[in-house]
Design an enzyme around this catalytic site. Structure first.
Site, PDB file in Angstrom:
ATOM      1  N   HIS A  71      42.623  26.842  23.962  1.00 52.68           N
ATOM      2  CA  HIS A  71      42.881  28.240  24.526  1.00 52.68           C
ATOM      3  C   HIS A  71      44.530  28.750  24.385  1.00 52.68           C
ATOM      4  CE1 HIS A  71      39.308  27.815  27.322  1.00 52.68           C
ATOM      5  NE2 HIS A  71      38.968  28.067  26.096  1.00 52.68           N
ATOM      6  N   ALA A  85      43.068  14.075  40.090  1.00 49.04           N
ATOM      7  CA  ALA A  85      43.495  13.365  39.046  1.00 49.04           C
ATOM      8  C   ALA A  85      44.516  12.538  38.895  1.00 49.04           C
ATOM      9  CB  ALA A  85      43.337  14.426  37.852  1.00 49.04           C
TER      10      ALA A  85
HETATM   11  C1  BJW Z   1      41.041  19.045  40.169  1.00 48.59           C
HETATM   12  C2  BJW Z   1      42.152  19.064  41.194  1.00 48.59           C
HETATM   13  C3  BJW Z   1      42.821  17.875  40.980  1.00 48.59           C
HETATM   14  C4  BJW Z   1      41.379  21.044  41.265  1.00 48.59           C
HETATM   15  N1  BJW Z   1      42.416  16.861  40.376  1.00 48.59           N
HETATM   16  N2  BJW Z   1      40.512  18.085  39.685  1.00 48.59           N
HETATM   17  C5  BJW Z   1      27.762  34.231  29.340  1.00 48.59           C
HETATM   18  C6  BJW Z   1      27.109  33.096  29.150  1.00 48.59           C
HETATM   19  C7  BJW Z   1      27.816  32.205  28.273  1.00 48.59           C
HETATM   20  C8  BJW Z   1      29.128  32.093  27.686  1.00 48.59           C
HETATM   21  C9  BJW Z   1      29.228  33.385  27.885  1.00 48.59           C
HETATM   22  C10 BJW Z   1      28.723  34.477  28.659  1.00 48.59           C
HETATM   23  N3  BJW Z   1      29.559  35.576  28.406  1.00 48.59           N
HETATM   24  C11 BJW Z   1      30.476  35.356  27.859  1.00 48.59           C
HETATM   25  C12 BJW Z   1      30.615  34.083  27.356  1.00 48.59           C
HETATM   26  C13 BJW Z   1      31.586  33.471  26.641  1.00 48.59           C
HETATM   27  C14 BJW Z   1      32.959  33.035  27.308  1.00 48.59           C
HETATM   28  C15 BJW Z   1      32.473  32.278  28.596  1.00 48.59           C
HETATM   29  O1  BJW Z   1      32.269  31.099  28.715  1.00 48.59           O
HETATM   30  N4  BJW Z   1      32.200  33.127  29.626  1.00 48.59           N
HETATM   31  C16 BJW Z   1      32.034  32.426  31.067  1.00 48.59           C
HETATM   32  C17 BJW Z   1      32.976  32.505  32.171  1.00 48.59           C
HETATM   33  C18 BJW Z   1      30.433  32.729  31.191  1.00 48.59           C
HETATM   34  N5  BJW Z   1      33.747  32.277  26.625  1.00 48.59           N
HETATM   35  C19 BJW Z   1      34.780  32.886  25.768  1.00 48.59           C
HETATM   36  O2  BJW Z   1      34.740  34.191  25.581  1.00 48.59           O
HETATM   37  C20 BJW Z   1      35.300  32.129  24.917  1.00 48.59           C
HETATM   38  N6  BJW Z   1      35.107  32.383  23.505  1.00 48.59           N
HETATM   39  C21 BJW Z   1      34.011  32.490  22.887  1.00 48.59           C
HETATM   40  O3  BJW Z   1      32.966  32.009  23.398  1.00 48.59           O
HETATM   41  O4  BJW Z   1      34.093  32.742  21.424  1.00 48.59           O
HETATM   42  C22 BJW Z   1      32.700  32.717  20.833  1.00 48.59           C
HETATM   43  C23 BJW Z   1      32.705  33.889  20.318  1.00 48.59           C
HETATM   44  C24 BJW Z   1      33.951  34.952  20.023  1.00 48.59           C
HETATM   45  C25 BJW Z   1      33.468  35.894  19.501  1.00 48.59           C
HETATM   46  C26 BJW Z   1      32.431  36.194  19.156  1.00 48.59           C
HETATM   47  C27 BJW Z   1      31.140  35.673  19.312  1.00 48.59           C
HETATM   48  C28 BJW Z   1      31.452  34.302  19.791  1.00 48.59           C
HETATM   49  C29 BJW Z   1      36.782  31.983  25.071  1.00 48.59           C
HETATM   50  C30 BJW Z   1      37.402  31.615  26.284  1.00 48.59           C
HETATM   51  C31 BJW Z   1      38.786  31.664  26.765  1.00 48.59           C
HETATM   52  C32 BJW Z   1      39.067  31.284  28.074  1.00 48.59           C
HETATM   53  N7  BJW Z   1      40.198  31.878  28.571  1.00 48.59           N
HETATM   54  C33 BJW Z   1      40.925  31.299  29.983  1.00 48.59           C
HETATM   55  C34 BJW Z   1      42.096  32.245  30.062  1.00 48.59           C
HETATM   56  C35 BJW Z   1      43.248  32.200  29.065  1.00 48.59           C
HETATM   57  C36 BJW Z   1      44.181  31.149  29.301  1.00 48.59           C
HETATM   58  C37 BJW Z   1      45.348  31.635  30.249  1.00 48.59           C
HETATM   59  O5  BJW Z   1      45.809  32.839  30.396  1.00 48.59           O
HETATM   60  O6  BJW Z   1      45.669  30.826  31.117  1.00 48.59           O
HETATM   61  O7  BJW Z   1      41.029  30.066  29.634  1.00 48.59           O
HETATM   62  S1  BJW Z   1      39.725  31.595  31.146  1.00 48.59           S
HETATM   63  C38 BJW Z   1      40.316  30.276  32.159  1.00 48.59           C
HETATM   64  O8  BJW Z   1      39.010  29.331  32.284  1.00 48.59           O
HETATM   65  C39 BJW Z   1      41.173  29.576  31.183  1.00 48.59           C
HETATM   66  C40 BJW Z   1      40.895  28.191  31.383  1.00 48.59           C
HETATM   67  O9  BJW Z   1      41.181  27.433  30.146  1.00 48.59           O
HETATM   68  C41 BJW Z   1      39.265  28.245  31.218  1.00 48.59           C
HETATM   69  C42 BJW Z   1      38.675  26.925  31.936  1.00 48.59           C
HETATM   70  O10 BJW Z   1      38.913  26.939  33.411  1.00 48.59           O
HETATM   71  P1  BJW Z   1      39.051  25.480  33.947  1.00 48.59           P
HETATM   72  O11 BJW Z   1      40.167  24.765  33.275  1.00 48.59           O
HETATM   73  O12 BJW Z   1      37.618  24.702  33.805  1.00 48.59           O
HETATM   74  O13 BJW Z   1      39.636  25.827  35.359  1.00 48.59           O
HETATM   75  P2  BJW Z   1      38.952  26.152  36.660  1.00 48.59           P
HETATM   76  O14 BJW Z   1      39.826  26.756  37.748  1.00 48.59           O
HETATM   77  O15 BJW Z   1      37.579  26.923  36.364  1.00 48.59           O
HETATM   78  O16 BJW Z   1      38.580  24.630  37.071  1.00 48.59           O
HETATM   79  C43 BJW Z   1      39.527  23.525  37.769  1.00 48.59           C
HETATM   80  C44 BJW Z   1      38.823  22.311  38.038  1.00 48.59           C
HETATM   81  O17 BJW Z   1      39.632  21.377  38.676  1.00 48.59           O
HETATM   82  C45 BJW Z   1      37.941  22.574  39.389  1.00 48.59           C
HETATM   83  O18 BJW Z   1      36.296  22.105  39.303  1.00 48.59           O
HETATM   84  C46 BJW Z   1      38.391  21.918  40.623  1.00 48.59           C
HETATM   85  O19 BJW Z   1      37.521  21.121  41.508  1.00 48.59           O
HETATM   86  C47 BJW Z   1      39.137  20.770  39.788  1.00 48.59           C
HETATM   87  N8  BJW Z   1      40.520  20.627  40.368  1.00 48.59           N
HETATM   88  N9  BJW Z   1      42.384  20.343  41.602  1.00 48.59           N
HETATM   89  C48 BJW Z   1      41.359  16.933  39.461  1.00 48.59           C
HETATM   90  N10 BJW Z   1      43.985  17.650  41.647  1.00 48.59           N
END
Ligand code: BJW
Ligand code: ZN
Length: 244
Positions: free
Chosen positions: A115, A229
């Protein structure tokens, strides 16, 4: 044969998310009140948001880049570096969704930032990628947007919603040949990363999840280890050291 056993023949793919950096003091995306660092995600993490209000988006990323200097890797980052040192970088591929540099500072090699990275900016015209630790909007010129030498507007080297994550071919290849898949601190809701678990299962890899709370997909893991973690991962890695 014990599929769970990791040894010098294993090919391990690790996927990390915001949860692994939480104990370092970096806020996760979905744990709190729906506001992320006081911003709504759709106001700052889409190409449309950047077109609409580039100053706001740059302010947000400047703030996070500044915050990155105040945090340090935690025992979970160090444990992964230790595991990679035990297996070798060719046998442990570390893919992170995180844009911080805590894995690198914790000692991991060849980290795949699917990302993007907070410490890089990219020219929207010539696509040149540059490392930066500085603020992109200076206080006295808050309305002046940063530009490349070629004249193009600079943007954060971050994958926003609707954009294709980086290194997808490399990641697909690593997933296709892995024996173990480990997801750490990710809610499993953002695709395509959320689909890696299914891909790994389909090819018969042994799958392990580490998370503070059981994520929606936790039943799909062969083994799920609940907890922080920074506590669980070092214990688990130390228990493996006996086997490798
Ligand atoms: C602990 C803890 C501790 C706490 N120990 N654990 C509908 C259906 C399906 C897909 C889509 C849809 N509509 C759109 C989409 C696609 C979309 C998507 O998936 N959206 C969903 C939200 C529905 N995805 C995209 O758009 C991606 N691109 C793509 O699909 O391209 C294909 C394509 C492109 C063009 C045309 C056609 C196809 C791109 C995704 C980009 C994500 N960007 C972000 C922000 C940018 C980075 C930044 O500025 O920082 O990335 S969003 C944000 O979420 C960030 C993260 O990397 C990402 C994932 O989050 P993560 O890491 O899982 O964090 P959390 O907070 O959700 O979870 C943390 C966890 O840790 C929790 O479970 C806690 O319990 C746990 N935790 N403390 C262990 N101490
Ligand atoms: Zn340029």
């Amino acid at each position: 044969m014990d599929r769970s056993k990791i040894d010098q023949h294993s090919r391990v793919v690790v996927l990390t998310g915001a949860g692994i950096s939480a104990e370092s003091g970096v806020k996760t995306f979905r744990d709190n009140d729906g506001l992320w660092e006081n911003y709504r995600i759709e106001d700052v993490a889409t190409p449309e948001a950047f077109r609409r209000d580039p100053q706001l988006v740059w302010r947000f990323y400047d703030q996070r880049r500044k915050q990155l200097k105040t945090v340090a890797p935690n025992p979970a980052h160090h444990a992964l570096a230790q595991l990679q040192a035990m297996l070798g970088p060719e046998r442990l591929t570390l893919i992170t969704q995180n844009v911080d540099d805590l894995h690198e500072r914790g000692g991991s090699k060849a980290v795949i930032h699917m990302h993007g990275e907070l410490l890089k900016v990219r020219c929207t015209r010539c696509r040149t990628i540059t490392h930066t630790e500085a603020d992109m909007l200076s206080d006295d010129q808050a309305e002046t947007l940063p530009h490349c030498e070629c004249g193009g507007l600079l943007r954060p080297h971050i994958v926003w919603f609707g954009e294709m994550p980086f290194e997808m071919d490399f990641i697909q290849n690593k997933l296709a040949e892995c024996t173990h898949f480990i997801a750490i601190g990710t809610s499993g809701v953002v695709y395509p990363a959320a689909g890696f678990l299914q891909i790994a299962r389909q090819i018969g890899a042994y799958t392990i999840g580490f998370n503070l709370e059981p994520p929606e997909n936790h039943r799909l893991f062969d083994q799920f280890i609940q907890g922080k973690a920074g506590q669980q991962l070092p214990q688990w890695v130390n228990s493996l050291a006996l086997q490798v």
